[in-house]
Design a protein around this motif. Structure first.
Motif, PDB file in Angstrom:
ATOM      1  N   ARG A   1      -5.760  22.888 -24.763  1.00 32.49           N
ATOM      2  CA  ARG A   1      -5.032  24.079 -25.215  1.00 32.49           C
ATOM      3  C   ARG A   1      -4.740  25.027 -24.046  1.00 32.49           C
ATOM      4  O   ARG A   1      -3.628  25.535 -23.913  1.00 32.49           O
ATOM      5  CB  ARG A   1      -5.811  24.806 -26.305  1.00 32.49           C
ATOM      6  CG  ARG A   1      -4.998  25.945 -26.921  1.00 32.49           C
ATOM      7  CD  ARG A   1      -5.693  26.661 -28.044  1.00 32.49           C
ATOM      8  NE  ARG A   1      -4.757  27.552 -28.723  1.00 32.49           N
ATOM      9  CZ  ARG A   1      -4.064  27.237 -29.816  1.00 32.49           C
ATOM     10  NH1 ARG A   1      -4.212  26.043 -30.371  1.00 32.49           N
ATOM     11  NH2 ARG A   1      -3.230  28.100 -30.344  1.00 32.49           N
ATOM     12  N   LEU A   2      -5.731  25.258 -23.203  1.00 34.47           N
ATOM     13  CA  LEU A   2      -5.530  26.184 -22.091  1.00 34.47           C
ATOM     14  C   LEU A   2      -4.529  25.643 -21.079  1.00 34.47           C
ATOM     15  O   LEU A   2      -3.757  26.407 -20.491  1.00 34.47           O
ATOM     16  CB  LEU A   2      -6.860  26.489 -21.415  1.00 34.47           C
ATOM     17  CG  LEU A   2      -7.858  27.293 -22.255  1.00 34.47           C
ATOM     18  CD1 LEU A   2      -9.147  27.516 -21.467  1.00 34.47           C
ATOM     19  CD2 LEU A   2      -7.267  28.613 -22.700  1.00 34.47           C
TER      20      LEU A   2
ATOM     21  N   GLN B   1      -1.229  26.359 -22.660  1.00 35.98           N
ATOM     22  CA  GLN B   1      -1.032  27.804 -22.800  1.00 35.98           C
ATOM     23  C   GLN B   1      -0.614  28.454 -21.486  1.00 35.98           C
ATOM     24  O   GLN B   1       0.174  29.413 -21.480  1.00 35.98           O
ATOM     25  CB  GLN B   1      -2.334  28.436 -23.296  1.00 35.98           C
ATOM     26  CG  GLN B   1      -2.279  29.932 -23.515  1.00 35.98           C
ATOM     27  CD  GLN B   1      -3.597  30.461 -24.059  1.00 35.98           C
ATOM     28  OE1 GLN B   1      -4.343  29.734 -24.724  1.00 35.98           O
ATOM     29  NE2 GLN B   1      -3.905  31.712 -23.767  1.00 35.98           N
ATOM     30  N   TYR B   2      -1.111  27.935 -20.370  1.00 35.51           N
ATOM     31  CA  TYR B   2      -0.828  28.548 -19.077  1.00 35.51           C
ATOM     32  C   TYR B   2       0.183  27.764 -18.239  1.00 35.51           C
ATOM     33  O   TYR B   2       0.235  27.915 -17.018  1.00 35.51           O
ATOM     34  CB  TYR B   2      -2.135  28.762 -18.314  1.00 35.51           C
ATOM     35  CG  TYR B   2      -2.941  29.883 -18.923  1.00 35.51           C
ATOM     36  CD1 TYR B   2      -2.612  31.217 -18.690  1.00 35.51           C
ATOM     37  CD2 TYR B   2      -4.010  29.616 -19.784  1.00 35.51           C
ATOM     38  CE1 TYR B   2      -3.328  32.245 -19.270  1.00 35.51           C
ATOM     39  CE2 TYR B   2      -4.732  30.636 -20.370  1.00 35.51           C
ATOM     40  CZ  TYR B   2      -4.383  31.951 -20.119  1.00 35.51           C
ATOM     41  OH  TYR B   2      -5.085  32.981 -20.704  1.00 35.51           O
TER      42      TYR B   2
ATOM     43  N   ARG C   1       5.249  25.026 -24.983  1.00 40.75           N
ATOM     44  CA  ARG C   1       4.381  26.204 -24.982  1.00 40.75           C
ATOM     45  C   ARG C   1       4.399  26.912 -26.337  1.00 40.75           C
ATOM     46  O   ARG C   1       3.866  28.008 -26.472  1.00 40.75           O
ATOM     47  CB  ARG C   1       4.834  27.166 -23.880  1.00 40.75           C
ATOM     48  CG  ARG C   1       4.619  26.609 -22.472  1.00 40.75           C
ATOM     49  CD  ARG C   1       5.178  27.499 -21.372  1.00 40.75           C
ATOM     50  NE  ARG C   1       6.625  27.380 -21.273  1.00 40.75           N
ATOM     51  CZ  ARG C   1       7.485  28.336 -21.597  1.00 40.75           C
ATOM     52  NH1 ARG C   1       7.048  29.476 -22.091  1.00 40.75           N
ATOM     53  NH2 ARG C   1       8.783  28.149 -21.451  1.00 40.75           N
ATOM     54  N   SER C   2       4.994  26.290 -27.338  1.00 44.09           N
ATOM     55  CA  SER C   2       5.101  26.892 -28.663  1.00 44.09           C
ATOM     56  C   SER C   2       3.752  26.843 -29.378  1.00 44.09           C
ATOM     57  O   SER C   2       2.881  26.024 -29.030  1.00 44.09           O
ATOM     58  CB  SER C   2       6.133  26.146 -29.499  1.00 44.09           C
ATOM     59  OG  SER C   2       5.664  24.838 -29.811  1.00 44.09           O
ATOM     60  N   PRO C   3       3.539  27.689 -30.386  1.00 42.32           N
ATOM     61  CA  PRO C   3       2.280  27.625 -31.154  1.00 42.32           C
ATOM     62  C   PRO C   3       2.001  26.248 -31.730  1.00 42.32           C
ATOM     63  O   PRO C   3       0.852  25.784 -31.722  1.00 42.32           O
ATOM     64  CB  PRO C   3       2.499  28.671 -32.242  1.00 42.32           C
ATOM     65  CG  PRO C   3       3.450  29.659 -31.636  1.00 42.32           C
ATOM     66  CD  PRO C   3       4.384  28.833 -30.791  1.00 42.32           C
TER      67      PRO C   3
ATOM     68  N   LEU D   1       0.787  23.999 -28.914  1.00 44.92           N
ATOM     69  CA  LEU D   1      -0.571  24.355 -28.519  1.00 44.92           C
ATOM     70  C   LEU D   1      -1.594  23.801 -29.506  1.00 44.92           C
ATOM     71  O   LEU D   1      -2.628  23.255 -29.113  1.00 44.92           O
ATOM     72  CB  LEU D   1      -0.716  25.874 -28.419  1.00 44.92           C
ATOM     73  CG  LEU D   1       0.076  26.585 -27.316  1.00 44.92           C
ATOM     74  CD1 LEU D   1      -0.222  28.080 -27.335  1.00 44.92           C
ATOM     75  CD2 LEU D   1      -0.234  26.008 -25.944  1.00 44.92           C
ATOM     76  N   ASP D   2      -1.286  23.926 -30.789  1.00 45.02           N
ATOM     77  CA  ASP D   2      -2.196  23.397 -31.809  1.00 45.02           C
ATOM     78  C   ASP D   2      -2.316  21.881 -31.705  1.00 45.02           C
ATOM     79  O   ASP D   2      -3.405  21.314 -31.855  1.00 45.02           O
ATOM     80  CB  ASP D   2      -1.712  23.789 -33.201  1.00 45.02           C
ATOM     81  CG  ASP D   2      -1.880  25.270 -33.502  1.00 45.02           C
ATOM     82  OD1 ASP D   2      -2.614  25.954 -32.754  1.00 45.02           O
ATOM     83  OD2 ASP D   2      -1.268  25.741 -34.481  1.00 45.02           O
TER      84      ASP D   2
ATOM     85  N   GLN E   1      -4.285  20.846 -28.611  1.00 45.34           N
ATOM     86  CA  GLN E   1      -5.700  21.067 -28.864  1.00 45.34           C
ATOM     87  C   GLN E   1      -6.283  19.936 -29.705  1.00 45.34           C
ATOM     88  O   GLN E   1      -7.348  19.390 -29.380  1.00 45.34           O
ATOM     89  CB  GLN E   1      -5.897  22.404 -29.568  1.00 45.34           C
ATOM     90  CG  GLN E   1      -7.341  22.692 -29.955  1.00 45.34           C
ATOM     91  CD  GLN E   1      -7.507  24.085 -30.544  1.00 45.34           C
ATOM     92  OE1 GLN E   1      -7.119  25.069 -29.934  1.00 45.34           O
ATOM     93  NE2 GLN E   1      -8.076  24.162 -31.745  1.00 45.34           N
TER      94      GLN E   1
ATOM     95  N   ALA F   1     -10.624  30.691 -20.249  1.00 48.65           N
ATOM     96  CA  ALA F   1      -9.220  31.091 -20.087  1.00 48.65           C
ATOM     97  C   ALA F   1      -9.029  32.049 -18.924  1.00 48.65           C
ATOM     98  O   ALA F   1      -8.016  31.990 -18.210  1.00 48.65           O
ATOM     99  CB  ALA F   1      -8.702  31.716 -21.379  1.00 48.65           C
TER     100      ALA F   1
ATOM    101  N   ARG G   1      -2.846  21.263 -16.419  1.00 49.03           N
ATOM    102  CA  ARG G   1      -1.653  22.113 -16.365  1.00 49.03           C
ATOM    103  C   ARG G   1      -0.757  21.727 -15.195  1.00 49.03           C
ATOM    104  O   ARG G   1       0.455  21.560 -15.345  1.00 49.03           O
ATOM    105  CB  ARG G   1      -2.068  23.582 -16.227  1.00 49.03           C
ATOM    106  CG  ARG G   1      -0.902  24.557 -16.099  1.00 49.03           C
ATOM    107  CD  ARG G   1      -1.335  25.879 -15.506  1.00 49.03           C
ATOM    108  NE  ARG G   1      -1.839  25.716 -14.144  1.00 49.03           N
ATOM    109  CZ  ARG G   1      -2.520  26.654 -13.490  1.00 49.03           C
ATOM    110  NH1 ARG G   1      -2.809  27.808 -14.083  1.00 49.03           N
ATOM    111  NH2 ARG G   1      -2.933  26.423 -12.252  1.00 49.03           N
TER     112      ARG G   1
END
Length: 333
Positions: free
Chosen positions: A37-38, A41-42, A52-54, A57-58, A61, A247, A312
């Motif tokens: 997720r991180l 997210q970054y 990078r959308s919600p 990310l879900d 994860q 994070a 990342r």
């Protein structure tokens, strides 16, 4: 590339447990989900927004522990096939190196690991005689199951992700539907994340993966019990590590474009391997028991952050390099 390892390959007897492949342990659900997720997210803003959308990310994860869901006894063939992809025993892998000349990337002291999986397997077979000569009382067959294939699995998945991004660019240029390839990108990025995460855990890089081996000198009296692995990466992480603290470490770093992903990833594994004894020292001091110690907490957060940062940067680099010119494949000639 030759990895510096602890001076502990000389052995005096045969240990049955060393003849078995490592189990496909990982950071545990919480650690892998945090790393994935991180990492997403970054990602920098020039990576496609969908990643990078919600929802992405879900999904990233959720996919963090995915390869560990493949190790049920009901799917024994799948377990056998993918278990070596989670680890590499660096003490033994060096016998699969091949000669090289500078300035070849990854060439150290005239040797390096082959970039292709099957080339490495063949070189391991060729290195068996040298291994036997160096370790006359340790009857170990240098097979992929024993040595591990972690960096090759990671490299292959990185290349798959780069191909996905290349297809995404083509579809965008053609003003075509990108939804199918977006699914492929998120899945392959999440799948890649599992192995990159494994690489940040020092005990995935050594024969000392779950208790110091009785055949190896142990003057510091590190634990020989077979519980340090899960105690550290699963029990301790779940009870004591918060994603928000990890994070902060990820947010403090700037995304990097990796020029040569293969040698950069080997450097990453090399650094993890340098922390094997540190991991045992922390365990010996009770750092991973209960609430642990401040040192254990800082060490664990740094290792999880290292996995997220590496992932990342590998995702970002796959996106950037997907724009590199490539000769199209049009079938065998």
């Amino acid at each position: 590339m030759r990895f510096p390892v602890l001076a502990r390959v000389a052995v005096s007897c045969v240990l049955t447990s060393l003849l078995l492949s490592q189990p496909a342990w990982a950071w545990g659900n919480d650690g892998h989900m945090t790393i994935n997720r991180l990492a997403a997210q970054y990602l920098p803003s020039d990576v496609p927004a969908f990643l990078r959308s919600p929802a992405a990310l879900d999904t990233m994860q959720y996919l963090g522990p995915e390869p560990d869901r493949w190790r049920n006894r009901a799917e024994s063939e799948l377990v056998a096939e993918q278990a070596p992809d989670h680890f590499i025993d660096m003490e033994w892998a060096s016998f699969g190196e091949v000669p090289c000349t500078a300035p070849t990337p990854g060439c150290v002291d005239g040797k390096m690991y082959p970039r292709k999986r099957y080339d490495f397997i063949r070189s391991l077979t060729a290195g068996q005689a040298a291994f036997n000569a160096a370790n006359p009382t340790l009857k170990v067959e240098l097979t992929p199951e024993k040595v591990g294939m972690q960096p090759w699995q990671t490299e292959e998945l990185w290349q798959k992700l780069k191909v996905d991004f290349r297809e995404y660019r083509k579809l965008v240029a053609a003003k075509a539907d990108t939804k199918p390839v977006e699914l492929a990108i998120v899945y392959d990025a999440g799948w890649l994340g599992h192995y990159v995460g494994d690489g940040s855990m020092p005990l995935h890089t050594t024969i000392e993966y779950n208790g110091w081996q009785p055949t190896v000198p142990n003057p510091n009296h590190y634990t020989t019990e077979h519980k340090i692995h899960s105690q550290f990466e699963s029990v301790y992480v779940s009870a004591n590590i918060k994603s928000a603290d990890v994070a902060k470490l990820v947010a403090d770093t700037k995304p990097q474009v990796i020029a040569d992903e293969w040698t950069a990833y080997l450097d990453y594994l090399n650094h993890s391997n340098s922390l094997v004894e540190k991991t045992y020292q922390i365990e010996q001091a009770g750092g991973f028991t209960g609430a642990g110690t401040p040192e254990a907490k800082a060490f664990t957060e740094e290792r999880l952050a290292a996995g997220a940062i590496e992932l990342r940067d590998m995702i970002y680099s796959a996106w950037i390099h997907s724009a590199d010119p490539v000769e199209e494949f049009h079938g065998a000639s």
